[in-house]
Design a protein around this motif. Structure first.
Motif, PDB file in Angstrom:
ATOM      1  N   ILE A 178      30.885  33.755  80.227  1.00 46.07           N
ATOM      2  CA  ILE A 178      29.564  33.924  79.628  1.00 46.07           C
ATOM      3  C   ILE A 178      29.355  32.928  78.490  1.00 46.07           C
ATOM      4  CG2 ILE A 178      29.419  36.372  80.194  1.00 46.07           C
ATOM      5  CD1 ILE A 178      30.246  37.006  77.361  1.00 46.07           C
ATOM      6  N   ASN A 179      28.100  32.590  78.289  1.00 42.65           N
ATOM      7  CA  ASN A 179      27.685  31.783  77.148  1.00 42.65           C
ATOM      8  C   ASN A 179      27.354  32.753  76.011  1.00 42.65           C
ATOM      9  OD1 ASN A 179      26.446  30.200  75.244  1.00 42.65           O
ATOM     10  ND2 ASN A 179      25.090  29.142  76.678  1.00 42.65           N
ATOM     11  N   ARG A 180      28.216  32.797  74.990  1.00 44.22           N
ATOM     12  CA  ARG A 180      28.016  33.759  73.911  1.00 44.22           C
ATOM     13  C   ARG A 180      26.762  33.482  73.092  1.00 44.22           C
ATOM     14  NH1 ARG A 180      31.990  37.205  72.271  1.00 44.22           N
ATOM     15  NH2 ARG A 180      34.026  37.061  73.293  1.00 44.22           N
ATOM     16  N   THR A 181      26.254  32.280  73.157  1.00 36.86           N
ATOM     17  CA  THR A 181      25.074  31.933  72.365  1.00 36.86           C
ATOM     18  C   THR A 181      23.859  32.736  72.798  1.00 36.86           C
ATOM     19  OG1 THR A 181      25.926  29.683  72.064  1.00 36.86           O
ATOM     20  CG2 THR A 181      23.578  30.053  71.621  1.00 36.86           C
ATOM     21  N   ASP A 182      23.649  32.866  74.104  1.00 38.58           N
ATOM     22  CA  ASP A 182      22.485  33.602  74.594  1.00 38.58           C
ATOM     23  C   ASP A 182      22.842  34.732  75.556  1.00 38.58           C
ATOM     24  OD1 ASP A 182      23.266  32.229  76.846  1.00 38.58           O
ATOM     25  OD2 ASP A 182      21.490  30.958  76.966  1.00 38.58           O
ATOM     26  N   GLY A 183      24.158  34.943  75.802  1.00 37.65           N
ATOM     27  CA  GLY A 183      24.577  36.048  76.666  1.00 37.65           C
ATOM     28  C   GLY A 183      24.414  35.788  78.140  1.00 37.65           C
ATOM     29  N   SER A 184      24.129  34.569  78.546  1.00 35.61           N
ATOM     30  CA  SER A 184      23.920  34.265  79.957  1.00 35.61           C
ATOM     31  C   SER A 184      25.252  34.023  80.662  1.00 35.61           C
ATOM     32  CB  SER A 184      23.021  33.039  80.113  1.00 35.61           C
ATOM     33  OG  SER A 184      23.631  31.898  79.522  1.00 35.61           O
ATOM     34  N   ASN A 218      30.457  27.855  72.841  1.00 37.08           N
ATOM     35  CA  ASN A 218      30.860  29.218  72.494  1.00 37.08           C
ATOM     36  C   ASN A 218      30.867  30.045  73.772  1.00 37.08           C
ATOM     37  OD1 ASN A 218      31.500  31.556  71.197  1.00 37.08           O
ATOM     38  ND2 ASN A 218      29.598  31.712  70.028  1.00 37.08           N
ATOM     39  N   VAL A 219      32.046  30.290  74.325  1.00 36.92           N
ATOM     40  CA  VAL A 219      32.159  30.969  75.612  1.00 36.92           C
ATOM     41  C   VAL A 219      33.027  32.209  75.488  1.00 36.92           C
ATOM     42  CG1 VAL A 219      31.864  28.826  76.917  1.00 36.92           C
ATOM     43  CG2 VAL A 219      34.172  29.609  76.328  1.00 36.92           C
ATOM     44  N   PRO A 237      36.073  35.011  69.224  1.00 34.68           N
ATOM     45  CA  PRO A 237      35.061  33.977  69.498  1.00 34.68           C
ATOM     46  C   PRO A 237      35.722  32.690  69.946  1.00 34.68           C
ATOM     47  CG  PRO A 237      35.384  34.226  67.141  1.00 34.68           C
ATOM     48  CD  PRO A 237      36.211  35.294  67.785  1.00 34.68           C
ATOM     49  N   GLU A 238      35.328  32.210  71.108  1.00 36.74           N
ATOM     50  CA  GLU A 238      35.881  30.956  71.626  1.00 36.74           C
ATOM     51  C   GLU A 238      34.916  29.827  71.300  1.00 36.74           C
ATOM     52  OE1 GLU A 238      38.839  31.093  72.470  1.00 36.74           O
ATOM     53  OE2 GLU A 238      38.866  33.274  72.443  1.00 36.74           O
ATOM     54  N   ARG A 297      23.092  41.856  55.751  1.00 38.66           N
ATOM     55  CA  ARG A 297      23.721  40.960  56.730  1.00 38.66           C
ATOM     56  C   ARG A 297      23.291  41.338  58.140  1.00 38.66           C
ATOM     57  NH1 ARG A 297      29.815  41.913  55.299  1.00 38.66           N
ATOM     58  NH2 ARG A 297      28.920  44.019  55.191  1.00 38.66           N
ATOM     59  N   ALA A 298      22.915  40.334  58.907  1.00 39.07           N
ATOM     60  CA  ALA A 298      22.475  40.588  60.282  1.00 39.07           C
ATOM     61  C   ALA A 298      23.688  40.873  61.148  1.00 39.07           C
ATOM     62  CB  ALA A 298      21.711  39.370  60.824  1.00 39.07           C
ATOM     63  N   ALA A 299      23.700  42.008  61.830  1.00 36.71           N
ATOM     64  CA  ALA A 299      24.814  42.347  62.718  1.00 36.71           C
ATOM     65  C   ALA A 299      24.680  41.568  64.016  1.00 36.71           C
ATOM     66  CB  ALA A 299      24.821  43.846  62.998  1.00 36.71           C
ATOM     67  N   ARG A 300      25.775  40.927  64.394  1.00 33.90           N
ATOM     68  CA  ARG A 300      25.733  40.146  65.641  1.00 33.90           C
ATOM     69  C   ARG A 300      25.797  41.088  66.830  1.00 33.90           C
ATOM     70  NH1 ARG A 300      30.082  35.479  67.408  1.00 33.90           N
ATOM     71  NH2 ARG A 300      29.103  34.907  69.373  1.00 33.90           N
ATOM     72  N   PRO A 301      24.818  41.054  67.701  1.00 32.51           N
ATOM     73  CA  PRO A 301      24.807  41.998  68.827  1.00 32.51           C
ATOM     74  C   PRO A 301      25.970  41.723  69.770  1.00 32.51           C
ATOM     75  CG  PRO A 301      23.138  40.300  69.128  1.00 32.51           C
ATOM     76  CD  PRO A 301      23.716  40.110  67.749  1.00 32.51           C
ATOM     77  N   GLU A 302      26.630  42.820  70.228  1.00 31.28           N
ATOM     78  CA  GLU A 302      27.711  42.689  71.192  1.00 31.28           C
ATOM     79  C   GLU A 302      27.119  42.524  72.584  1.00 31.28           C
ATOM     80  OE1 GLU A 302      30.869  42.466  70.691  1.00 31.28           O
ATOM     81  OE2 GLU A 302      30.752  42.689  68.541  1.00 31.28           O
ATOM     82  N   LEU A 303      27.705  41.634  73.353  1.00 30.88           N
ATOM     83  CA  LEU A 303      27.215  41.403  74.708  1.00 30.88           C
ATOM     84  C   LEU A 303      27.733  42.487  75.636  1.00 30.88           C
ATOM     85  CD1 LEU A 303      25.869  39.606  76.819  1.00 30.88           C
ATOM     86  CD2 LEU A 303      28.038  38.418  77.079  1.00 30.88           C
ATOM     87  N   GLU A 304      26.872  43.112  76.350  1.00 35.94           N
ATOM     88  CA  GLU A 304      27.268  44.119  77.322  1.00 35.94           C
ATOM     89  C   GLU A 304      26.658  43.733  78.657  1.00 35.94           C
ATOM     90  OE1 GLU A 304      26.995  48.948  78.092  1.00 35.94           O
ATOM     91  OE2 GLU A 304      26.437  48.075  76.181  1.00 35.94           O
ATOM     92  N   LEU A 305      27.504  43.245  79.552  1.00 37.14           N
ATOM     93  CA  LEU A 305      26.999  42.796  80.840  1.00 37.14           C
ATOM     94  C   LEU A 305      26.530  43.973  81.662  1.00 37.14           C
ATOM     95  CD1 LEU A 305      29.656  40.141  81.868  1.00 37.14           C
ATOM     96  CD2 LEU A 305      27.441  39.765  80.849  1.00 37.14           C
ATOM     97  N   ALA A 306      25.479  43.786  82.398  1.00 40.34           N
ATOM     98  CA  ALA A 306      25.028  44.822  83.314  1.00 40.34           C
ATOM     99  C   ALA A 306      26.007  44.896  84.470  1.00 40.34           C
ATOM    100  CB  ALA A 306      23.617  44.494  83.835  1.00 40.34           C
ATOM    101  N   GLU A 307      26.046  46.065  85.105  1.00 41.33           N
ATOM    102  CA  GLU A 307      26.956  46.245  86.240  1.00 41.33           C
ATOM    103  C   GLU A 307      26.580  45.283  87.361  1.00 41.33           C
ATOM    104  OE1 GLU A 307      28.197  49.735  89.418  1.00 41.33           O
ATOM    105  OE2 GLU A 307      27.160  50.215  87.574  1.00 41.33           O
ATOM    106  N   LEU A 308      27.565  44.524  87.818  1.00 44.10           N
ATOM    107  CA  LEU A 308      27.323  43.545  88.880  1.00 44.10           C
ATOM    108  C   LEU A 308      28.071  43.970  90.122  1.00 44.10           C
ATOM    109  CD1 LEU A 308      27.826  40.346  86.752  1.00 44.10           C
ATOM    110  CD2 LEU A 308      25.676  41.417  87.394  1.00 44.10           C
ATOM    111  N   VAL A 309      27.365  44.308  91.181  1.00 41.98           N
ATOM    112  CA  VAL A 309      27.980  44.768  92.414  1.00 41.98           C
ATOM    113  C   VAL A 309      27.683  43.792  93.536  1.00 41.98           C
ATOM    114  CG1 VAL A 309      28.130  46.666  94.041  1.00 41.98           C
ATOM    115  CG2 VAL A 309      27.706  47.142  91.657  1.00 41.98           C
TER     116      VAL A 309
END
Length: 309
Positions: A178-184, A218-219, A237-238, A297-309
């Motif tokens: 994933i691209n941590r910058t935008d969650g894609s 940032n991956v 963080p990578e 301080r702005a909390a950095r949102p955690e990425l939560e991927l949707a279920e991928l089937v």
């Protein structure tokens, strides 16, 4: 003549009566290392005489069409249940007290990945001319949590290479970068993943991501366990910053030294600003009334991927 082989008895019983009980099918999930109960319960009311029932739990033999292996069984002449498949010795058992109440469920101890298959419960009654009264199929699905994925790298060459590892999971995982910058999600063509079974019968995964060089990357790596509806994403963080071509060497030494002068000037100005801010803050504390401040301080949102089937 007494037939002592549970397999021969089972074949004989199946051939004696063409009329069979209504089949039932159900699914059960269990974690590796846990205990599980595979239900096989009669709908008939009243108690059962254990001298009147024959109980078999069986599975299909791997690689053999229509061949069955007996997991455990109960015969009237035995005082307790027996075992046929060595894989289930000391792990599979039936409760005599429960069977008297019409509950012929299989209790399985210390579940392993090899237990993921269909278990067939067959119950016959001798007083009914060995008629089959129960025929239940239970599909056991086995799962194990993967370790938190760890990402290493990048190696700095013509392209950036990151490596993600995760171990001891089940079933076979899906791997995403994933691209941590935008969650894609990154293009799957950029990664190559190797999934292998270890000595415990669980899966280990190694995934390699190769991407072109960029000033800032940032991956993150995500391991998906479909059965558990679970996504594990690397915590660390990578982040990679810098460009290989921007680092001068040799002849550029004088240029770099000359170019550092304006930077030093800027640093001087910043240092002076810090001093002014400290003094101003001290004056403010002495002049202004104390006020409580909320954490802005702005909390950095955690990425939560949707279920991928």
């Amino acid at each position: 003549m007494r037939l002592r082989s549970p397999r021969l008895l089972l074949l004989l019983f199946c051939g004696l009566r063409a009329v069979v009980a209504v089949s039932q099918e159900r699914e059960v999930r269990a974690m590796v290392g846990s205990d599980v109960r595979l239900a096989c319960v009669s709908l008939e009311e009243g108690s059962f005489d254990l001298n009147d029932v024959f109980v078999y739990w069986q599975i299909s033999e791997p690689g053999k069409a229509n061949a069955k292996s007996v997991v455990t069984y109960y015969l009237p002449e035995n005082s307790s249940a027996g075992h046929s498949d060595n894989h289930y010795r000391d792990r599979a058992w039936l409760s005599l007290d429960s069977m008297r109440q019409g509950d012929f469920s299989l209790h399985l101890h210390n579940v392993t990945p090899q237990d993921e298959q269909k278990f067939n419960c067959l119950v016959f009654r001798k007083s009914l001319e060995l008629r089959k009264i129960l025929d239940v199929v239970v599909s056991l699905h086995v799962a194990a949590n993967y370790s938190m994925p760890v990402v290493s790298g990048p190696s700095q060459d013509e392209e950036l290479t990151f490596t993600c590892t995760s171990t001891n999971g089940y079933p076979r995982p899906n791997v995403y970068w994933i691209n941590r910058t935008d969650g894609s999600l990154l293009d799957g063509a950029l990664q190559s993943s190797t999934v292998s079974l270890n000595a415990r019968g669980l899966y280990d995964v190694v995934s390699v991501l190769r991407i072109g060089r960029a000033p800032s990357v940032n991956v993150g790596c995500c391991i998906e366990n479909v059965l558990l509806h679970q996504n594990l994403t690397s915590n660390q963080p990578e982040m990679f910053t810098g460009d290989k071509k921007s680092v001068p060497d040799g002849p550029a030494h004088d240029t770099l030294e000359a170019g550092s002068r304006p930077v030093l000037s800027v640093l001087g100005v910043l240092a002076m600003a810090v001093v002014v801010a400290v003094v101003t803050g001290w004056l403010c504390r002495n002049r202004c009334p104390h006020r409580s401040h909320t954490d802005a301080r702005a909390a950095r949102p955690e990425l939560e991927l949707a279920e991928l089937v």
